[in-house]
Each structure stands twice: as C-alpha cells, then as structure tokens.
Design a protein around this motif. Structure first.
Motif, short mmCIF file in Angstrom:
data_model
loop_
_atom_site.label_atom_id
_atom_site.label_comp_id
_atom_site.label_asym_id
_atom_site.label_seq_id
_atom_site.Cartn_x
_atom_site.Cartn_y
_atom_site.Cartn_z
N ALA A 100 0.81 -1.22 0.00
CA ALA A 100 0.00 0.00 0.00
C ALA A 100 0.84 1.27 0.00
O ALA A 100 0.41 2.30 -0.51
CB ALA A 100 -0.94 0.00 1.20
N CYS A 101 2.06 1.21 0.55
CA CYS A 101 2.89 2.41 0.61
C CYS A 101 4.02 2.40 -0.42
O CYS A 101 4.82 3.33 -0.47
CB CYS A 101 3.45 2.59 2.02
SG CYS A 101 4.58 1.29 2.54
N THR A 102 4.09 1.37 -1.25
CA THR A 102 5.14 1.28 -2.27
C THR A 102 4.74 2.09 -3.50
O THR A 102 3.67 1.89 -4.07
CB THR A 102 5.41 -0.18 -2.65
OG1 THR A 102 5.86 -0.88 -1.48
CG2 THR A 102 6.47 -0.29 -3.73
N ILE A 103 5.60 2.99 -3.88
CA ILE A 103 5.37 3.86 -5.04
C ILE A 103 5.93 3.20 -6.30
O ILE A 103 5.32 3.26 -7.36
CB ILE A 103 6.06 5.23 -4.82
CG1 ILE A 103 5.55 5.90 -3.54
CG2 ILE A 103 5.91 6.13 -6.02
CD1 ILE A 103 4.09 6.24 -3.52
N TRP A 104 7.11 2.61 -6.20
CA TRP A 104 7.77 1.96 -7.35
C TRP A 104 8.59 0.80 -6.83
O TRP A 104 9.15 0.86 -5.72
CB TRP A 104 8.69 2.95 -8.06
CG TRP A 104 9.52 2.32 -9.14
CD1 TRP A 104 9.16 2.16 -10.45
CD2 TRP A 104 10.84 1.76 -9.03
NE1 TRP A 104 10.18 1.54 -11.14
CE2 TRP A 104 11.21 1.29 -10.29
CE3 TRP A 104 11.72 1.60 -7.96
CZ2 TRP A 104 12.45 0.68 -10.53
CZ3 TRP A 104 12.94 0.99 -8.19
CH2 TRP A 104 13.29 0.55 -9.47
N GLN A 105 8.69 -0.26 -7.63
CA GLN A 105 9.65 -1.32 -7.35
C GLN A 105 10.09 -1.94 -8.65
O GLN A 105 9.34 -1.98 -9.62
CB GLN A 105 9.12 -2.35 -6.38
CG GLN A 105 8.03 -3.24 -6.88
CD GLN A 105 7.61 -4.23 -5.79
OE1 GLN A 105 7.49 -3.88 -4.62
NE2 GLN A 105 7.40 -5.46 -6.18
N GLY A 106 11.32 -2.40 -8.65
CA GLY A 106 11.88 -3.02 -9.85
C GLY A 106 13.39 -3.10 -9.73
O GLY A 106 13.98 -2.78 -8.69
N VAL A 107 14.02 -3.50 -10.80
CA VAL A 107 15.48 -3.59 -10.84
C VAL A 107 16.04 -2.20 -11.12
O VAL A 107 15.53 -1.48 -11.98
CB VAL A 107 15.94 -4.58 -11.93
CG1 VAL A 107 17.46 -4.61 -12.03
CG2 VAL A 107 15.39 -5.97 -11.65
N ILE A 108 17.04 -1.81 -10.34
CA ILE A 108 17.76 -0.56 -10.59
C ILE A 108 19.06 -0.91 -11.30
O ILE A 108 19.84 -1.73 -10.81
CB ILE A 108 18.07 0.19 -9.28
CG1 ILE A 108 16.79 0.56 -8.55
CG2 ILE A 108 18.90 1.44 -9.58
CD1 ILE A 108 17.02 1.29 -7.24
N TYR A 109 19.24 -0.31 -12.44
CA TYR A 109 20.46 -0.53 -13.22
C TYR A 109 21.36 0.69 -13.13
O TYR A 109 20.88 1.82 -12.96
CB TYR A 109 20.12 -0.76 -14.69
CG TYR A 109 19.29 -1.99 -14.94
CD1 TYR A 109 19.87 -3.25 -15.02
CD2 TYR A 109 17.90 -1.89 -15.09
CE1 TYR A 109 19.11 -4.38 -15.25
CE2 TYR A 109 17.13 -3.02 -15.33
CZ TYR A 109 17.74 -4.26 -15.41
OH TYR A 109 16.98 -5.37 -15.64
N SER A 110 22.65 0.47 -13.27
CA SER A 110 23.58 1.58 -13.43
C SER A 110 23.97 1.63 -14.90
O SER A 110 23.95 0.61 -15.60
CB SER A 110 24.81 1.40 -12.55
OG SER A 110 25.61 0.32 -13.00
#
Length: 164
Positions: A100-110
């Motif tokens: 409910a409080c998560t705005i975004w999630q996923g893999v973070i790449y550099s």
C-alpha cells in the motif's frame, strides 16, 4: 595586461567543472532527472549486516515530498532490486501494508560513462554515471502521491554531485 598561464587556466577549469561519478562513492551520489524535478540522494546503509545494499531518498521538486528507497541484492542472477516507498508503517507490518505504501519497485540498473548497463554498485564502490529505474515515471503517475507530484520523472537519472 598579464595573460594566465597553463596552471591558472587548469585551476579555473577544475573550479567550474562538474563533479564526476568516478570521484564519488555510491553511498554519497546524488542524481537528477532531465527536468530537475526529482533528485535521488544515496546514503550509507550503516550496517554491514543489513539486508539492504543501498539506501536513498527521492526528493520531489516543488513539494515537501521525500520518498524512502532501499535496494536489496537478489541471487542468481545478481540484481539490484529497488523499492521506493512513501509513509510506510514501521514495526510488525504485513505484505499488504508494504504494498500500500510502495510507489515503485523493480530492478535498478547503473549506466556507466561509456554506456554499459550494469547492476547498481554497492557501498564503497565508485558511483554510477547514471541510474535507470524502469517505469519510474509511470509508477509515480499511478501512485498515491500523484497530485502532489505533478511531473512524472524520467526513468534515467544522471549523476549531479557527491554529498559529504
């Protein structure tokens, strides 16, 4: 009139040249989107035994919004899985509470200076030139903060500086 010598010219150039990611550790790196509407500030995790490999804050320009971010490394294949949250409850919470409080999630790449896409560096390593958060902009637009945030960020954020 006295002309500046090579040392004076070099000193002046260095004084105004932008910070380089190679001169900064990941836990001190600051990134911004193309519109200067979002800033991502990495910070030290503070514990070698923490389950997270990186912590960061996302500041939403022209608002008082500050979002919390964490990165946890996955196994096989190793990936930097990130979450950006807003006003999550603390203590004993359920998966539904976190969702409910998560705005975004996923893999973070550099993205390196030469364009190579890699996993996000952990603490103590050289900062990435850019970070890529796939679908970050659409996630903001579809989140609970939309309305207070009125600009969706770009998915690529570029190194702006290094905190001390």
């Amino acid at each position: 009139m006295r002309l500046a010598g090579p040392a004076s010219i070099l000193s002046a150039f260095l004084a105004v040249s932008p910070a380089r990611a190679a001169d900064c550790l990941q836990e001190q790196a600051i990134y911004g989107d193309a519109d200067n509407a979002y800033e991502l500030h990495f910070e030290p995790v503070g514990s070698a035994s923490a389950a997270t490999s990186n912590h960061f804050k996302v500041k939403v320009g022209k608002t008082d919004l500050v979002l919390d971010g964490i990165v946890m490394q996955s196994d096989e294949p190793v990936r930097a899985n990130g979450m950006i949250m807003h006003k999550c409850p603390e203590g004993d919470v359920t998966g539904d509470d976190i969702a409910a409080c998560t705005i975004w999630q996923g893999v973070i790449y550099s993205v390196s200076a030469d364009g190579k896409v890699l996993s996000l560096p952990g603490e103590g390593l050289e900062a990435a030139a850019q970070v890529l958060l796939p679908d970050f902009g659409p996630a903001i637009r579809n989140s609970s903060i939309w309305g207070k945030a009125t600009v969706a960020p770009w998915d690529v954020l570029t190194f702006k500086g290094c905190s001390q």
